[in-house]
Design an enzyme around this catalytic site. Sequence first.
Site, PDB file in Angstrom:
ATOM      1  N   SER A  43       0.800  -1.222   0.000  1.00  0.00           N
ATOM      2  CA  SER A  43       0.000   0.000   0.000  1.00  0.00           C
ATOM      3  C   SER A  43       0.834   1.274   0.000  1.00  0.00           C
ATOM      4  CB  SER A  43      -0.944   0.010   1.205  1.00  0.00           C
ATOM      5  OG  SER A  43      -0.242  -0.178   2.417  1.00  0.00           O
ATOM      6  N   ASP A 332      -4.143   7.423   8.398  1.00  0.00           N
ATOM      7  CA  ASP A 332      -4.951   6.434   9.091  1.00  0.00           C
ATOM      8  C   ASP A 332      -4.021   5.668  10.030  1.00  0.00           C
ATOM      9  OD1 ASP A 332      -3.571   4.603   7.496  1.00  0.00           O
ATOM     10  OD2 ASP A 332      -5.215   4.300   6.103  1.00  0.00           O
ATOM     11  N   HIS A 335      -0.871   4.282   7.574  1.00  0.00           N
ATOM     12  CA  HIS A 335      -0.263   4.986   6.447  1.00  0.00           C
ATOM     13  C   HIS A 335      -0.038   6.455   6.777  1.00  0.00           C
ATOM     14  CE1 HIS A 335      -2.680   1.609   4.813  1.00  0.00           C
ATOM     15  NE2 HIS A 335      -1.587   1.396   4.112  1.00  0.00           N
TER      16      HIS A 335
END
Length: 353
Positions: A43, A332, A335
């Site tokens: 990610s 979040d 991240h």
Amino acid sequence: MPPSVIKVNCFWIYTSICLCCSQARVNIPRNGSVPALMAFGDSFMDSGNNNALITVNKANFPPYGRDFMGGKPTGRFSNGKTIPDMIAERLGVKDYLPAYLDPSIQDNELPTGTSFASGGSGYDPLTSKIANVIPLSDQLDMFKEYIGKLKRIVGEEEANNIIEKSLYLVSWSSNDWAITYDAVPIRRLHYDVPAYSNLLVNMATNFTQEIYKLGARRIAFFGTPSIGCFPFARTIGGGILRMCGDKFNEEAEFFNSMLKNQIQVLGNSLSLSRITYIDYYKLVQQIIENPQQYGFDVVDRGCCGTGVAEVAILCNKFSPTCPDDSKFLFWDSGHLTEKGYSIVVDHALPDLV
């Protein structure tokens, strides 16, 4: 610390790499030395390849992307641009790096590169299976398909030139440790930390050899960041005070040391290569330990929701967000914010060019 000197064709660039300087942005002249950028991994590198998958590892809905162009959620796991976008921008390649599986991507965008990454994936194929995302092997197949498309678009000679001179970003391992080894401890039953680290390093080695055979020469590996100090790990393993989870960080540091050593070996054995290790762990940890120097007020929780657990589908349009995400290192619980990624990229870039 004295300034570093970077030579890019005929340009000499002087830039401080002092980690206490948050504004040391490096912009490389547009001179064609890096014609394209390719990103593989998880990610931290995914530009939206997970959007079409049946998986909880998605970010193609608000409030993700609220600071991206037009406030559009694209599948990037942040409020704005992420690592490959910023590196592409700093190098003068393009404004952002599109996802290879984006249905709107045009042929004229491919010669300057794309992202094959998939949020939730890892070096370990079991990690991607647990998360139901695109594994390393499939990302490699996507790259092979990309090469075929590139040859049809620009011709074989130019395609080979682009492949050889491109910069390749690789970021796996965080999910291997956080998910497959700790959260769903399947691998822990059969491997101790040194053995699992060795397994992952072997997979990284095989991947490097494969893309080298396909023409890749400039490859940058991002190590595992200090995931024990990420908000989700503080919540899980940091006790009532949500301190950094030492176990997570110890695993990351052990693996990173092995990966760094192996990269040196690969650099010597693959004679035409330039393989770089980016100390993602150190970059993030120095920000966490000195937040005010980088303009952050909050480094122990994310901007989205309560900030202690929300990530992917748990960070959604019903989640309240902080009023000023530039004061938060994390978007979040897993991240960084666009500002956080920007600082990481600024300090990593001198090692990439």
